[in-house]
Design a protein around this motif. Sequence first.
Motif, PDB file in Angstrom:
ATOM      1  N   PHE A 248       7.224   8.555  -6.854  1.00 37.78           N
ATOM      2  CA  PHE A 248       6.043   9.417  -6.905  1.00 37.78           C
ATOM      3  C   PHE A 248       5.049   9.165  -5.772  1.00 37.78           C
ATOM      4  O   PHE A 248       4.703  10.090  -5.028  1.00 37.78           O
ATOM      5  CB  PHE A 248       5.330   9.246  -8.244  1.00 37.78           C
ATOM      6  N   TYR A 249       4.590   7.946  -5.622  1.00 39.27           N
ATOM      7  CA  TYR A 249       3.481   7.689  -4.714  1.00 39.27           C
ATOM      8  C   TYR A 249       3.856   7.845  -3.242  1.00 39.27           C
ATOM      9  O   TYR A 249       2.999   8.154  -2.413  1.00 39.27           O
ATOM     10  CB  TYR A 249       2.898   6.300  -4.971  1.00 39.27           C
ATOM     11  N   LYS A 250       5.109   7.658  -2.897  1.00 44.06           N
ATOM     12  CA  LYS A 250       5.532   7.826  -1.505  1.00 44.06           C
ATOM     13  C   LYS A 250       5.233   9.238  -1.028  1.00 44.06           C
ATOM     14  O   LYS A 250       4.748   9.443   0.096  1.00 44.06           O
ATOM     15  CB  LYS A 250       7.023   7.509  -1.371  1.00 44.06           C
ATOM     16  N   ARG A 251       5.508  10.213  -1.872  1.00 38.10           N
ATOM     17  CA  ARG A 251       5.230  11.608  -1.524  1.00 38.10           C
ATOM     18  C   ARG A 251       3.738  11.895  -1.559  1.00 38.10           C
ATOM     19  O   ARG A 251       3.194  12.540  -0.648  1.00 38.10           O
ATOM     20  CB  ARG A 251       5.978  12.521  -2.487  1.00 38.10           C
ATOM     21  N   LEU A 252       3.029  11.414  -2.613  1.00 39.47           N
ATOM     22  CA  LEU A 252       1.595  11.696  -2.735  1.00 39.47           C
ATOM     23  C   LEU A 252       0.812  11.133  -1.561  1.00 39.47           C
ATOM     24  O   LEU A 252      -0.103  11.785  -1.037  1.00 39.47           O
ATOM     25  CB  LEU A 252       1.070  11.105  -4.045  1.00 39.47           C
ATOM     26  N   TYR A 253       1.174   9.933  -1.129  1.00 40.41           N
ATOM     27  CA  TYR A 253       0.407   9.255  -0.081  1.00 40.41           C
ATOM     28  C   TYR A 253       1.102   9.279   1.274  1.00 40.41           C
ATOM     29  O   TYR A 253       0.889   8.397   2.114  1.00 40.41           O
ATOM     30  CB  TYR A 253       0.126   7.814  -0.507  1.00 40.41           C
ATOM     31  N   ALA A 254       1.894  10.308   1.509  1.00 38.62           N
ATOM     32  CA  ALA A 254       2.625  10.409   2.782  1.00 38.62           C
ATOM     33  C   ALA A 254       1.677  10.457   3.976  1.00 38.62           C
ATOM     34  O   ALA A 254       2.028  10.017   5.077  1.00 38.62           O
ATOM     35  CB  ALA A 254       3.514  11.655   2.765  1.00 38.62           C
ATOM     36  N   GLY A 255       0.458  10.963   3.783  1.00 36.02           N
ATOM     37  CA  GLY A 255      -0.487  11.069   4.883  1.00 36.02           C
ATOM     38  C   GLY A 255      -1.376   9.857   5.078  1.00 36.02           C
ATOM     39  O   GLY A 255      -2.223   9.851   5.978  1.00 36.02           O
ATOM     40  N   VAL A 256      -1.199   8.828   4.271  1.00 38.15           N
ATOM     41  CA  VAL A 256      -2.016   7.616   4.388  1.00 38.15           C
ATOM     42  C   VAL A 256      -1.250   6.572   5.193  1.00 38.15           C
ATOM     43  O   VAL A 256      -0.147   6.176   4.800  1.00 38.15           O
ATOM     44  CB  VAL A 256      -2.367   7.040   2.997  1.00 38.15           C
ATOM     45  N   PRO A 257      -1.791   6.112   6.314  1.00 32.77           N
ATOM     46  CA  PRO A 257      -1.083   5.101   7.117  1.00 32.77           C
ATOM     47  C   PRO A 257      -0.787   3.837   6.315  1.00 32.77           C
ATOM     48  O   PRO A 257      -1.646   3.342   5.584  1.00 32.77           O
ATOM     49  CB  PRO A 257      -2.067   4.813   8.263  1.00 32.77           C
ATOM     50  N   ASP A 258       0.441   3.348   6.452  1.00 35.08           N
ATOM     51  CA  ASP A 258       0.869   2.095   5.804  1.00 35.08           C
ATOM     52  C   ASP A 258       0.672   2.122   4.292  1.00 35.08           C
ATOM     53  O   ASP A 258       0.374   1.095   3.672  1.00 35.08           O
ATOM     54  CB  ASP A 258       0.103   0.902   6.391  1.00 35.08           C
ATOM     55  N   ALA A 259       0.857   3.275   3.684  1.00 34.16           N
ATOM     56  CA  ALA A 259       0.602   3.398   2.253  1.00 34.16           C
ATOM     57  C   ALA A 259       1.467   2.447   1.431  1.00 34.16           C
ATOM     58  O   ALA A 259       0.985   1.808   0.493  1.00 34.16           O
ATOM     59  CB  ALA A 259       0.832   4.838   1.797  1.00 34.16           C
ATOM     60  N   GLU A 260       2.739   2.323   1.760  1.00 29.46           N
ATOM     61  CA  GLU A 260       3.612   1.448   0.984  1.00 29.46           C
ATOM     62  C   GLU A 260       3.179  -0.009   1.111  1.00 29.46           C
ATOM     63  O   GLU A 260       3.184  -0.754   0.123  1.00 29.46           O
ATOM     64  CB  GLU A 260       5.055   1.614   1.421  1.00 29.46           C
ATOM     65  N   LYS A 261       2.792  -0.414   2.317  1.00 30.34           N
ATOM     66  CA  LYS A 261       2.330  -1.791   2.532  1.00 30.34           C
ATOM     67  C   LYS A 261       1.067  -2.061   1.715  1.00 30.34           C
ATOM     68  O   LYS A 261       0.928  -3.119   1.083  1.00 30.34           O
ATOM     69  CB  LYS A 261       2.066  -2.025   4.017  1.00 30.34           C
TER      70      LYS A 261
END
Length: 350
Positions: free
Chosen positions: A29-42
């Motif tokens: 879910f969050y990978k798609r939602l926060y695709a525009g946030v730099p380094d979101a997964e980190k």
Amino acid sequence: MKPATARIVALRPAAAGPAVSQDELFASFYKRLYAGVPDAEKVFTSTQVRQRRLAWTPQSHYADGFPGMRDRIDAWERHALAMGRESVGAVLEGVDRDAVGTYVFVSCTGYAGPTPEMLLAEEFGLRRDLRRTFVGHMGCYAAFNGLKVALDALAARPEELAMVTCAEVCSVHLRPEVTKEQVVVNGLFGDAAATILLASAQEHRDGPVVMATHTETHGATAGAMTWRVMDDAFRMTLSPYVPLYLSEAIVPFVTRLLEPHGLRIGDIAHWGIHPGGPKIIDFVGDRLRLPETMLEPSRRILSSWGNCSSPTVLLILDHIMREVRPAQGEYGVLLAFGPGLTLESALIRF
């Protein structure tokens, strides 16, 4: 040394559902939602949360959009009651329910009337003259406010028992807001409940003793952490400077808790530090000069439950009591922090 006030008769947690891994939550879910946030997964994984229990998993409840406030509050009431029912039933097992004279319910993730403690009191057959209190919107430190109501009740009526339930359903307030701050918030918070049953230390001889509580509010930092009701959902803001603010205040704060009892920081064998995030544990632990073994209970709950707001400190206490198993006579300190910035604490003798 001041006399003890109350003993812990029972403490039981309750989960909102099965554990879901942080990696699964991000990938689904969050990978798609926060695709525009730099380094979101980190940023998401830097919370050091490995799994959480969620009443509303995002891939199930937000995949087709974001529900309105009515649906969210309905879900809060349903799940807060379910978790409260489980934990209350556990602490009342074998207990004379007519002895329970005070019941406090703590939650900052929803509102409804009748309040949950009234519904649960009726369900469990508690007294008609039960003194009930609902504590709302005080955030991660609110368990201490519930405890203080219970302690005051026992001081006035030592022949009775007092019960406190903390239940939070943070997952119903996921927002369609794509910012780094919200990545942190949604990487941290989980759902849980815990109920604690207390008795007067003069009337009961078994169980850990709650010796004292201490609170301080630092109004100059009021904007560092907020929790507001918006049109679509509740919204949290969390300044990255919170760990620094807390680390500057923590040593004199804890000293003021301990000094009236003739104790120093080095006399405390067990610490329950509310894991608002890993940096809070790091900074507070460093300022108090605590070895890593004393920070392990807080890290364990952060990793396996996430930050569950008000019940979290009770989850840590439950872990200390069940897994660490303090020796009789050892001291513990519980700490939690929230909007204000507010610092709360309790001194425990096991």
